[in-house]
Design a protein around this motif. Structure first.
Motif, PDB file in Angstrom:
ATOM      1  N   THR A   1       5.185   9.337   5.131  1.00 28.28           N
ATOM      2  CA  THR A   1       5.392   7.887   5.028  1.00 28.28           C
ATOM      3  C   THR A   1       5.386   7.234   6.399  1.00 28.28           C
ATOM      4  O   THR A   1       4.675   6.249   6.613  1.00 28.28           O
ATOM      5  CB  THR A   1       6.706   7.581   4.290  1.00 28.28           C
ATOM      6  N   LEU A   2       6.169   7.763   7.344  1.00 31.12           N
ATOM      7  CA  LEU A   2       6.203   7.143   8.675  1.00 31.12           C
ATOM      8  C   LEU A   2       4.867   7.294   9.388  1.00 31.12           C
ATOM      9  O   LEU A   2       4.467   6.423  10.157  1.00 31.12           O
ATOM     10  CB  LEU A   2       7.337   7.720   9.508  1.00 31.12           C
ATOM     11  N   GLY A   3       4.143   8.362   9.108  1.00 29.67           N
ATOM     12  CA  GLY A   3       2.800   8.508   9.663  1.00 29.67           C
ATOM     13  C   GLY A   3       1.869   7.418   9.160  1.00 29.67           C
ATOM     14  O   GLY A   3       1.081   6.850   9.932  1.00 29.67           O
ATOM     15  N   ARG A   4       1.960   7.103   7.886  1.00 28.13           N
ATOM     16  CA  ARG A   4       1.134   6.025   7.314  1.00 28.13           C
ATOM     17  C   ARG A   4       1.539   4.665   7.880  1.00 28.13           C
ATOM     18  O   ARG A   4       0.683   3.825   8.189  1.00 28.13           O
ATOM     19  CB  ARG A   4       1.234   6.025   5.796  1.00 28.13           C
ATOM     20  N   VAL A   5       2.853   4.439   8.016  1.00 32.38           N
ATOM     21  CA  VAL A   5       3.326   3.189   8.618  1.00 32.38           C
ATOM     22  C   VAL A   5       2.808   3.076  10.047  1.00 32.38           C
ATOM     23  O   VAL A   5       2.327   2.016  10.471  1.00 32.38           O
ATOM     24  CB  VAL A   5       4.870   3.100   8.586  1.00 32.38           C
ATOM     25  N   ALA A   6       2.891   4.162  10.803  1.00 33.67           N
ATOM     26  CA  ALA A   6       2.436   4.152  12.197  1.00 33.67           C
ATOM     27  C   ALA A   6       0.949   3.837  12.304  1.00 33.67           C
ATOM     28  O   ALA A   6       0.515   3.112  13.207  1.00 33.67           O
ATOM     29  CB  ALA A   6       2.759   5.487  12.854  1.00 33.67           C
ATOM     30  N   THR A   7       0.155   4.354  11.368  1.00 36.54           N
ATOM     31  CA  THR A   7      -1.283   4.078  11.375  1.00 36.54           C
ATOM     32  C   THR A   7      -1.555   2.592  11.133  1.00 36.54           C
ATOM     33  O   THR A   7      -2.396   1.987  11.806  1.00 36.54           O
ATOM     34  CB  THR A   7      -1.995   4.942  10.317  1.00 36.54           C
ATOM     35  N   ILE A   8      -0.838   2.001  10.193  1.00 36.42           N
ATOM     36  CA  ILE A   8      -0.969   0.557   9.938  1.00 36.42           C
ATOM     37  C   ILE A   8      -0.537  -0.224  11.168  1.00 36.42           C
ATOM     38  O   ILE A   8      -1.199  -1.172  11.611  1.00 36.42           O
ATOM     39  CB  ILE A   8      -0.152   0.144   8.694  1.00 36.42           C
TER      40      ILE A   8
ATOM     41  N   THR B   1       0.795  -1.235   0.000  1.00 37.09           N
ATOM     42  CA  THR B   1       0.000   0.000   0.000  1.00 37.09           C
ATOM     43  C   THR B   1       0.825   1.282   0.000  1.00 37.09           C
ATOM     44  O   THR B   1       0.443   2.254  -0.648  1.00 37.09           O
ATOM     45  CB  THR B   1      -0.954   0.030   1.205  1.00 37.09           C
ATOM     46  N   ILE B   2       1.921   1.310   0.705  1.00 39.82           N
ATOM     47  CA  ILE B   2       2.717   2.537   0.798  1.00 39.82           C
ATOM     48  C   ILE B   2       3.793   2.582  -0.282  1.00 39.82           C
ATOM     49  O   ILE B   2       4.052   3.622  -0.878  1.00 39.82           O
ATOM     50  CB  ILE B   2       3.333   2.689   2.203  1.00 39.82           C
ATOM     51  N   GLN B   3       4.400   1.431  -0.552  1.00 35.77           N
ATOM     52  CA  GLN B   3       5.464   1.386  -1.560  1.00 35.77           C
ATOM     53  C   GLN B   3       4.957   0.923  -2.920  1.00 35.77           C
ATOM     54  O   GLN B   3       5.747   0.652  -3.815  1.00 35.77           O
ATOM     55  CB  GLN B   3       6.594   0.477  -1.072  1.00 35.77           C
ATOM     56  N   ASN B   4       3.642   0.817  -3.053  1.00 31.75           N
ATOM     57  CA  ASN B   4       3.024   0.415  -4.316  1.00 31.75           C
ATOM     58  C   ASN B   4       3.622  -0.866  -4.880  1.00 31.75           C
ATOM     59  O   ASN B   4       3.820  -0.990  -6.087  1.00 31.75           O
ATOM     60  CB  ASN B   4       3.113   1.548  -5.344  1.00 31.75           C
ATOM     61  N   GLY B   5       3.939  -1.810  -3.993  1.00 27.89           N
ATOM     62  CA  GLY B   5       4.467  -3.106  -4.415  1.00 27.89           C
ATOM     63  C   GLY B   5       5.915  -3.082  -4.847  1.00 27.89           C
ATOM     64  O   GLY B   5       6.439  -4.085  -5.321  1.00 27.89           O
ATOM     65  N   ARG B   6       6.602  -1.958  -4.682  1.00 26.59           N
ATOM     66  CA  ARG B   6       7.982  -1.849  -5.166  1.00 26.59           C
ATOM     67  C   ARG B   6       9.022  -2.043  -4.071  1.00 26.59           C
ATOM     68  O   ARG B   6      10.150  -1.574  -4.208  1.00 26.59           O
ATOM     69  CB  ARG B   6       8.188  -0.490  -5.833  1.00 26.59           C
ATOM     70  N   GLY B   7       8.681  -2.711  -3.026  1.00 27.21           N
ATOM     71  CA  GLY B   7       9.629  -2.965  -1.946  1.00 27.21           C
ATOM     72  C   GLY B   7       9.676  -4.438  -1.612  1.00 27.21           C
ATOM     73  O   GLY B   7       8.931  -5.244  -2.187  1.00 27.21           O
ATOM     74  N   ARG B   8      10.551  -4.779  -0.709  1.00 21.40           N
ATOM     75  CA  ARG B   8      10.643  -6.157  -0.219  1.00 21.40           C
ATOM     76  C   ARG B   8      10.845  -6.127   1.285  1.00 21.40           C
ATOM     77  O   ARG B   8      11.565  -5.270   1.801  1.00 21.40           O
ATOM     78  CB  ARG B   8      11.818  -6.887  -0.862  1.00 21.40           C
ATOM     79  N   VAL B   9      10.229  -7.056   1.964  1.00 18.75           N
ATOM     80  CA  VAL B   9      10.417  -7.177   3.407  1.00 18.75           C
ATOM     81  C   VAL B   9      11.801  -7.774   3.643  1.00 18.75           C
ATOM     82  O   VAL B   9      12.168  -8.769   3.019  1.00 18.75           O
ATOM     83  CB  VAL B   9       9.317  -8.063   4.032  1.00 18.75           C
ATOM     84  N   ALA B  10      12.544  -7.149   4.535  1.00 18.65           N
ATOM     85  CA  ALA B  10      13.906  -7.597   4.817  1.00 18.65           C
ATOM     86  C   ALA B  10      14.039  -7.965   6.291  1.00 18.65           C
ATOM     87  O   ALA B  10      13.225  -7.581   7.127  1.00 18.65           O
ATOM     88  CB  ALA B  10      14.903  -6.507   4.460  1.00 18.65           C
ATOM     89  N   SER B  11      15.091  -8.699   6.603  1.00 17.64           N
ATOM     90  CA  SER B  11      15.347  -9.108   7.986  1.00 17.64           C
ATOM     91  C   SER B  11      16.587  -8.428   8.553  1.00 17.64           C
ATOM     92  O   SER B  11      17.103  -8.852   9.582  1.00 17.64           O
ATOM     93  CB  SER B  11      15.511 -10.627   8.059  1.00 17.64           C
ATOM     94  N   ALA B  12      17.066  -7.406   7.873  1.00 21.50           N
ATOM     95  CA  ALA B  12      18.290  -6.726   8.309  1.00 21.50           C
ATOM     96  C   ALA B  12      18.255  -5.308   7.771  1.00 21.50           C
ATOM     97  O   ALA B  12      17.428  -4.978   6.925  1.00 21.50           O
ATOM     98  CB  ALA B  12      19.512  -7.473   7.768  1.00 21.50           C
ATOM     99  N   PRO B  13      19.166  -4.462   8.229  1.00 20.33           N
ATOM    100  CA  PRO B  13      19.182  -3.092   7.715  1.00 20.33           C
ATOM    101  C   PRO B  13      19.801  -2.957   6.325  1.00 20.33           C
ATOM    102  O   PRO B  13      19.941  -1.861   5.826  1.00 20.33           O
ATOM    103  CB  PRO B  13      20.012  -2.336   8.760  1.00 20.33           C
ATOM    104  N   TRP B  14      20.145  -4.064   5.704  1.00 23.22           N
ATOM    105  CA  TRP B  14      20.714  -4.022   4.359  1.00 23.22           C
ATOM    106  C   TRP B  14      19.651  -4.385   3.332  1.00 23.22           C
ATOM    107  O   TRP B  14      18.700  -5.099   3.617  1.00 23.22           O
ATOM    108  CB  TRP B  14      21.869  -5.021   4.216  1.00 23.22           C
ATOM    109  N   GLU B  15      19.845  -3.910   2.121  1.00 28.84           N
ATOM    110  CA  GLU B  15      18.981  -4.294   1.005  1.00 28.84           C
ATOM    111  C   GLU B  15      19.147  -5.791   0.753  1.00 28.84           C
ATOM    112  O   GLU B  15      20.265  -6.312   0.873  1.00 28.84           O
ATOM    113  CB  GLU B  15      19.404  -3.540  -0.266  1.00 28.84           C
TER     114      GLU B  15
END
Length: 150
Positions: A69-76, A11-25
């Motif tokens: 963006t962080l406001g939208r994340v916080a709401t979710i 919803t926020i990244q319009n499908g252009r992101g990936r969930v990660a398990s670390a601070p690296w891409e």
């Protein structure tokens, strides 16, 4: 387990992101694909919180004022946490960085950008060596690893 990161990507990244398990891409050489992200599982989170004796948990989350963006994340996150019985109060604060540096927060949402050569020493090494370790992470193994990476 209390944040549906797939929803954020969709919803926020319009499908252009990936969930990660670390601070690296995930494409970064430092990223370990064997370390999988925690699943979104409010019921499991509720059980773990109950096991720890944290029932009726109430947390204030600092978010930089004006960060759409962080406001939208916080709401979710607020809605997701509620599913596990956690009340998440979102506090938008223009002085969020000052409060973070002073350690005056329960939860703190912020983002940082880095170049291709990521040095996370100052974010995760034990204080006082780390200058931006707002969460006061203090762990001998993390210290050893951040030093070895440097």
């Amino acid at each position: 387990m209390l944040l549906d990161r797939d929803t954020i990507v969709r919803t926020i990244q319009n499908g252009r992101g990936r969930v990660a398990s670390a601070p690296w891409e995930p494409d970064d050489a430092a990223y370990d694909a064997q370390v999988t992200p925690w699943p979104f599982d409010p019921e499991a989170a509720r059980a773990l919180l109950a096991e720890a004796g944290a029932t009726a948990l109430h947390v204030s989350l600092l978010v930089p004022a004006g960060s759409v963006t962080l406001g939208r994340v916080a709401t979710i996150w607020q809605a997701d946490a509620k599913r596990a019985g956690v009340t998440l109060d979102v506090v938008e604060d223009p002085a969020v960085m000052e409060r973070a540096r002073a350690g005056s927060f329960e939860g703190f949402a912020f983002g940082w950008t880095t170049g291709p050569e990521q040095d996370l020493y100052h974010h995760f090494h034990s204080p006082p060596a780390a200058t931006d370790n707002y969460g006061a992470c203090s762990d001998a193994e993390v210290d050893r690893l951040t030093q070895a990476i440097r």
